[in-house]
Design an enzyme around this catalytic site. Structure first.
Site, PDB file in Angstrom:
ATOM      1  N   LYS A  94      23.715  -2.576  -0.181  1.00 35.73           N
ATOM      2  CA  LYS A  94      22.719  -1.554  -0.519  1.00 35.73           C
ATOM      3  C   LYS A  94      23.355  -0.211  -0.272  1.00 35.73           C
ATOM      4  O   LYS A  94      24.238  -0.072   0.580  1.00 35.73           O
ATOM      5  CB  LYS A  94      21.477  -1.713   0.365  1.00 35.73           C
ATOM      6  CG  LYS A  94      20.279  -0.930  -0.130  1.00 35.73           C
ATOM      7  CD  LYS A  94      19.702  -1.520  -1.405  1.00 35.73           C
ATOM      8  CE  LYS A  94      18.295  -1.979  -1.229  1.00 35.73           C
ATOM      9  NZ  LYS A  94      17.819  -2.898  -2.233  1.00 35.73           N
TER      10      LYS A  94
HETATM   11  N1  GLU Z   1      17.164  -2.948  -5.726  1.00 37.49           N
HETATM   12  C1  GLU Z   1      16.727  -4.240  -6.148  1.00 37.49           C
HETATM   13  C2  GLU Z   1      16.444  -5.126  -4.958  1.00 37.49           C
HETATM   14  O1  GLU Z   1      16.200  -4.657  -3.890  1.00 37.49           O
HETATM   15  C3  GLU Z   1      17.624  -4.860  -7.193  1.00 37.49           C
HETATM   16  C4  GLU Z   1      19.026  -5.099  -6.758  1.00 37.49           C
HETATM   17  C5  GLU Z   1      19.922  -5.550  -7.902  1.00 37.49           C
HETATM   18  O2  GLU Z   1      19.445  -5.746  -8.996  1.00 37.49           O
HETATM   19  O3  GLU Z   1      21.122  -5.700  -7.640  1.00 37.49           O
HETATM   20  O4  GLU Z   1      16.388  -6.324  -5.056  1.00 37.49           O
END
Ligand code: GLU
Length: 409
Positions: A97
């Site tokens: 993240k």
């Molecule tokens: N931000 C989204 C999540 O928390 C999607 C992450 C992604 O698609 O890699 O799952």
């Protein structure tokens, strides 16, 4: 929260102490300063972060958020959750993240582009289609992903669509990614209603958050015949037991960017939204909105966690006592639709071979259904809460992969 939840799972799985740090500690944590030119000619510097949790199963994967709350701790927790989420869904990724500490609404479009490009440029040494693949999260969208992709590609001297997911369909994105998280939530609510022998037709729901996740979840639930009796975002909360006009709310949000100004008669206290009497409550905004007090006061039959980490460990202890009353669809299962379709996008980009929307949706439902069935079976077998079952499946998968690979050197 992420640490505390992990200890619960590690105890349940009887993981020896000396193995726990290897599973939980992030592989890399990166902090960068991102200077940009402001429209008034001045320079501002924003802090950017990226945490890559583990690289055991393949590249790391996860969103990038632009929000004032972003710090290394928040990003690390979200990266850890991404790991269990990807493993539960059977995706060949570790979790990651990232984010920038900024209120994106305080930037002009030009400044937002400048910040997006500078953040990606600072991350180039640490990311790659086989190393770490970014995606949207709170405060970022398809346009930001297109800027990320373009910036990375310009440095490579060729178009590298597979460096990020959640791009516009016009630049290597996949059909169905934008709607995937919200649709996935509705699909899993459908599976939960089947198990509980409830009829979604005429059931009631409240949705907290009206961004990409909440608005699509509300519209998808409405299409299943569910009556949306409350919605909110950071600017307004509306409650109407007779049912809100979701299409009108969507049009309003598309025009204004926020829910404020939609109605004066229906305005309600946002702290009352999640505790409304309803069949389905969908927190689809930020972390930690359900504490022990709210957990005690929840009057929904299904709690569908669209946000990451909406429920605190204290609230979890309350919900564990109320297991017969509130059916929890835990975040790492409930919102997995987004990253599952991100995986499909990455696969399509790598193969330069694109699927139609029906194929994307079909495969999405199949992966979600498999994960849901596994979580239910595990929870039933060991008589544990759904969150414990879901996380245990994820943690076990990562643990097994680490064990068979061994330690290098
Ligand atoms: N931000 C989204 C999540 O928390 C999607 C992450 C992604 O698609 O890699 O799952």
């Amino acid at each position: 929260m992420a640490r505390e939840q992990f200890q619960v799972i590690a105890d349940y799985l009887a993981i020896p102490e000396d193995e726990r740090d290897r599973l939980l500690y992030p592989k890399r944590a990166i902090a960068v300063a991102c200077p940009i030119h402001r429209d008034d000619g001045k320079t501002s510097v924003f802090m950017g972060f990226r945490v890559q949790h583990h690289l055991t199963l393949g590249p790391t994967k996860g969103g990038t958020r632009f929000a004032p709350s972003v710090d290394i701790g928040e990003v690390a927790a979200l990266a850890v959750w991404m790991s269990w989420k990807c493993a539960l869904a059977g995706l060949p990724y570790g979790g990651a993240k990232g984010g920038v500490r900024v209120d994106p609404r305080s930037l002009s479009l030009r400044e937002l582009e400048g910040l997006s490009r500078r953040y990606m440029q600072e991350m180039i040494p640490f990311v790659g289609p086989q190393t770490d693949v970014m995606a949207p999260d709170m405060g970022t969208n398809e346009q930001v992903m297109a800027w990320f992709m373009d910036t990375y590609s310009m440095y490579q001297g060729q178009t590298v669509t597979e460096i990020v997911t959640g791009k516009p369909v016009a630049s290597g994105g996949t059909e169905g990614r934008r709607e995937a998280t919200g649709r996935g939530i509705a699909f899993l609510v459908g599976r939960a209603t089947e198990r509980l022998q409830m009829n979604p037709m005429g059931a009631t729901a409240v949705v907290q958050g009206f961004g990409n996740v909440g608005s699509v979840a509300a519209a998808s639930l409405a299409r299943m015949g569910v009556k949306i009796v409350g919605v909110s975002d950071h600017t307004a909360c509306y409650i109407d037991p007779k049912g809100l006009d979701v299409a009108a709310l969507e049009r309003h949000a598309a025009e204004r960017g926020v829910l404020a100004g939609f109605s004066t008669e229906l305005l309600a206290d946002p702290s009352e939204l999640l505790v409304q009497p309803c069949d389905i409550a969908v927190p689809a905004a930020v972390e930690r909105v359900i504490d022990a007090d709210i957990a005690t006061r929840l009057r929904c039959r299904i709690l569908a966690e669209g946000a990451n980490g909406p429920t605190t460990p204290d609230a979890d202890r309350v919900l564990n006592q109320r297991r017969g009353e509130v059916f929890v669809i835990p975040d790492i299962l409930c919102n997995a639709g987004g990253v599952i379709v991100s995986y499909f996008e990455w696969v399509q980009d790598l193969q330069h071979f694109f699927w139609d929307e029906a194929e994307v949706l079909n495969r999405l439902n199949h992966v979600l259904d498999r994960a849901f069935t596994r979580v239910m079976a595990r929870a039933g077998r060991d008589d544990v809460p759904h969150r414990t079952a879901a996380m245990a499946i994820g943690v076990e998968k990562v643990r097994n992969a680490k064990q068979v690979r061994g330690l290098f050197p």
